[in-house]
Design an enzyme around this catalytic site. Structure first.
Site, PDB file in Angstrom:
ATOM      1  N   THR A  16       0.873  -1.158   0.000  1.00  0.00           N
ATOM      2  CA  THR A  16       0.000   0.000   0.000  1.00  0.00           C
ATOM      3  C   THR A  16       0.917   1.216   0.000  1.00  0.00           C
ATOM      4  OG1 THR A  16      -1.623  -1.221   1.262  1.00  0.00           O
ATOM      5  CG2 THR A  16      -1.854   1.175   1.242  1.00  0.00           C
ATOM      6  N   GLY A  43       3.831  -1.519  -4.903  1.00  0.00           N
ATOM      7  CA  GLY A  43       4.626  -2.751  -4.809  1.00  0.00           C
ATOM      8  C   GLY A  43       5.110  -3.055  -6.216  1.00  0.00           C
ATOM      9  N   GLU A 144      11.416  -7.625  -3.605  1.00  0.00           N
ATOM     10  CA  GLU A 144      10.679  -7.118  -2.439  1.00  0.00           C
ATOM     11  C   GLU A 144      10.032  -8.258  -1.649  1.00  0.00           C
ATOM     12  OE1 GLU A 144       9.621  -2.524  -3.583  1.00  0.00           O
ATOM     13  OE2 GLU A 144       8.117  -4.024  -4.070  1.00  0.00           O
ATOM     14  N   ASN A 189      17.933  -0.288 -12.686  1.00  0.00           N
ATOM     15  CA  ASN A 189      18.121   1.138 -12.961  1.00  0.00           C
ATOM     16  C   ASN A 189      19.553   1.530 -12.607  1.00  0.00           C
ATOM     17  OD1 ASN A 189      18.222   1.580 -10.202  1.00  0.00           O
ATOM     18  ND2 ASN A 189      16.170   2.423 -10.041  1.00  0.00           N
ATOM     19  N   GLY A 230      16.157   7.096 -21.210  1.00  0.00           N
ATOM     20  CA  GLY A 230      15.840   5.842 -21.899  1.00  0.00           C
ATOM     21  C   GLY A 230      16.506   4.639 -21.269  1.00  0.00           C
ATOM     22  N   ASP A 253       5.374  12.706 -11.753  1.00  0.00           N
ATOM     23  CA  ASP A 253       5.677  11.729 -10.699  1.00  0.00           C
ATOM     24  C   ASP A 253       6.298  10.498 -11.365  1.00  0.00           C
ATOM     25  OD1 ASP A 253       5.718   9.909  -8.634  1.00  0.00           O
ATOM     26  OD2 ASP A 253       3.606  10.114  -8.098  1.00  0.00           O
ATOM     27  N   GLY A 258       9.564   2.621 -13.719  1.00  0.00           N
ATOM     28  CA  GLY A 258      10.336   1.423 -14.072  1.00  0.00           C
ATOM     29  C   GLY A 258       9.439   0.184 -14.081  1.00  0.00           C
ATOM     30  N   ASP A 259       8.461   0.151 -13.203  1.00  0.00           N
ATOM     31  CA  ASP A 259       7.534  -0.997 -13.162  1.00  0.00           C
ATOM     32  C   ASP A 259       6.605  -0.986 -14.377  1.00  0.00           C
ATOM     33  OD1 ASP A 259       8.670  -1.605 -10.707  1.00  0.00           O
ATOM     34  OD2 ASP A 259       7.162  -0.455  -9.602  1.00  0.00           O
ATOM     35  N   SER A 300      -1.387   6.039 -12.604  1.00  0.00           N
ATOM     36  CA  SER A 300      -0.843   6.720 -13.788  1.00  0.00           C
ATOM     37  C   SER A 300      -0.607   5.753 -14.954  1.00  0.00           C
ATOM     38  CB  SER A 300       0.480   7.394 -13.424  1.00  0.00           C
ATOM     39  OG  SER A 300       1.483   6.417 -13.179  1.00  0.00           O
TER      40      SER A 300
END
Ligand code: RIB
Length: 313
Positions: A16, A43, A144, A189, A230, A253, A258-259, A300
Site C-alpha cells: 500500500t 509494490g 521485495e 536502474n 531511456g 511523478d 520502471g515498473d 498513472s
C-alpha cells in the site's frame, strides 16, 4: 500452452503506497510541509503485473498480503484489473506491505518499504503456483519478497522453458550468482546497477560498462534503465551495446515508471515475441513515459485504449 491461462505471471510484492507530495525531499532530522497526501496500490511486483494486464495480457499474481483491510482492498484491485488472484495468499501473521513515498516538485521520489506479509510468501505457496508459472510465456520477479523464494521461482520457470525477467530491486550488493544464470532479461536502474557492479552510472556509456559486467555474470540480456534518458541494452547476441532513447516529457511523478516499463516489456515478450528487443524496449519506454505524466503509481498506468494503436501492431 493454453492461451486462456495466464501468459504473464508475476511472483512478487504488493504494497500500500502512502504518498506525500512535497516541494523537495526533506533532509535528515527536518520536517517540511507537503501539498498533498494520498493512498494508492503499489509494490513493484503488483505494479508490473497490473501494467501488463492493462495492455491486454492475461496475468496472474503470486504474492502474499495480510488478513487486513489493505490486503482485502488489494485483492479487489487485482480483480478490477483482471489479474488472476488464485495465487494471492493471505496471512494473519503479518500486515500487508506498505511503502512510504515522498515525491518532490521534479517528480523524483524517495521510498521506504516495510515488506510485512510479502516476506512470508514461501516455497509451499510456490508449489501451489507451479503449474501457472510453467504454463506462462513470461515470468517476472523482483526483490521485495524473500530472495530465496524469488530465486526458486526463477529456477522453476527457467527449468520449464519459461522466459524470465528479473528486476533486482531493491538491489542486494552480494546477489547470489544463480540470479544471473536464471535471468533471460536482467533489468535494473542506474542506482541498482551501481550497487551490483560498483560502476557509477551517470551516463549511457557508464550504463554500457555496468551492463557488460552484469552480462558477464551469465544473463542473456541486460537492460539498464536511465529514467528520462531511456535505456541501454547489452546482449550476448550483439557485441555492440545499444542506447534506446525515449522522447522527453514533463515528469509529474516518476514513482513506478520502471515498473510500468517492465510490465510493458513482459506484455511484448509474451504477445509479440517476433519483435526485436530494441523494438520492445522502444515501445515499453513510450508506455513508461505516459506513466510519469500523472501522479501516483498504478493510477498513472495507461490502458491499451489510451495508447497509439500502432504500439500493438
Ligand atoms: O517501484 C515503485 C514501487 O516501489 C512503489 O509502488 C512502492 O510500493 C515500492 O514498492
Amino acid at each position: 500452452m493454453d492461451p486462456a491461462s495466464p501468459q504473464v505471471v508475476v511472483v512478487g510484492s504488493c504494497m500500500t503506497d502512502l504518498v506525500s507530495l512535497t516541494p523537495r525531499l526533506p533532509k535528515a532530522g527536518e520536517t517540511i510541509h507537503g501539498s498533498k497526501f494520498f493512498i494508492g496500490f503499489g509494490g513493484k511486483g503488483a505494479n508490473q503485473c497490473i501494467q501488463a494486464s492493462r495492455l491486454g495480457a492475461r496475468t496472474a499474481m503470486v504474492c502474499k498480503v495480510g488478513e487486513d483491510s489493505f490486503g482485502n482492498n488489494y485483492i479487489e484491485n487485482f480483480k478490477k484489473n483482471e489479474v488472476c488472484t488464485d495465487f494471492v495468499f493471505q496471512t494473519g501473521a503479518a500486515a500487508t506491505g506498505a511503502a512510504s513515498i515522498i515525491v518532490n516538485a521534479e517528480g523524483q521520489n524517495a521510498i521506504v518499504i516495510v515488506a510485512g506479509a510479502n516476506l512470508l510468501l514461501d516455497s509451499e505457496d510456490l508449489t501451489k503456483a507451479t503449474a501457472a508459472i510453467t504454463g506462462a510465456r513470461v515470468i517476472v520477479c523482483q526483490l521485495e519478497i524473500s530472495p530465496e523464494v524469488t530465486l526458486e521461482a526463477l529456477k522453476i520457470a527457467h527449468k520449464g522453458g519459461v522466459r524470465t525477467i528479473f528486476n533486482p530491486a531493491p538491489a542486494i550488493a552480494d546477489l547470489d550468482p544463480a540470479f544471473y544464470t536464471h535471468s533471460n532479461i536482467f533489468c535494473c536502474n542506474e542506482s541498482e546497477a551501481e550497487i551490483l557492479t560498483g560502476v557509477q552510472v551517470r551516463s549511457p556509456s557508464d550504463a554500457e560498462a555496468a551492463g557488460s559486467v552484469l552480462l558477464a555474470r551469465g544473463c542473456h540480456i541486460v537492460l539498464v534503465t536511465l529514467g528520462g534518458e531511456g535505456c541501454v541494452i547489452v546482449s550476448k547476441e550483439d557485441p555492440n551495446p545499444k542506447h534506446i532513447e525515449t522522447h522527453k516529457v514533463k515528469a509529474v511523478d516518476t514513482t513506478g515508471a520502471g515498473d510500468s516499463f517492465l510490465g510493458a516489456l513482459a506484455f511484448f515478450m509474451a504477445y509479440y515475441p517476433q519483435l526485436s528487443i530494441e523494438e520492445m524496449v522502444k515501445r515499453s519506454n513510450h508506455i513508461a513515459s505516459v506513466s510519469v505524466q500523472a501522479a501516483g503509481t498504478q493510477t498513472s498506468y495507461p490502458y491499451r485504449r489510451d495508447l497509439p494503436q500502432d504500439i500493438f501492431s
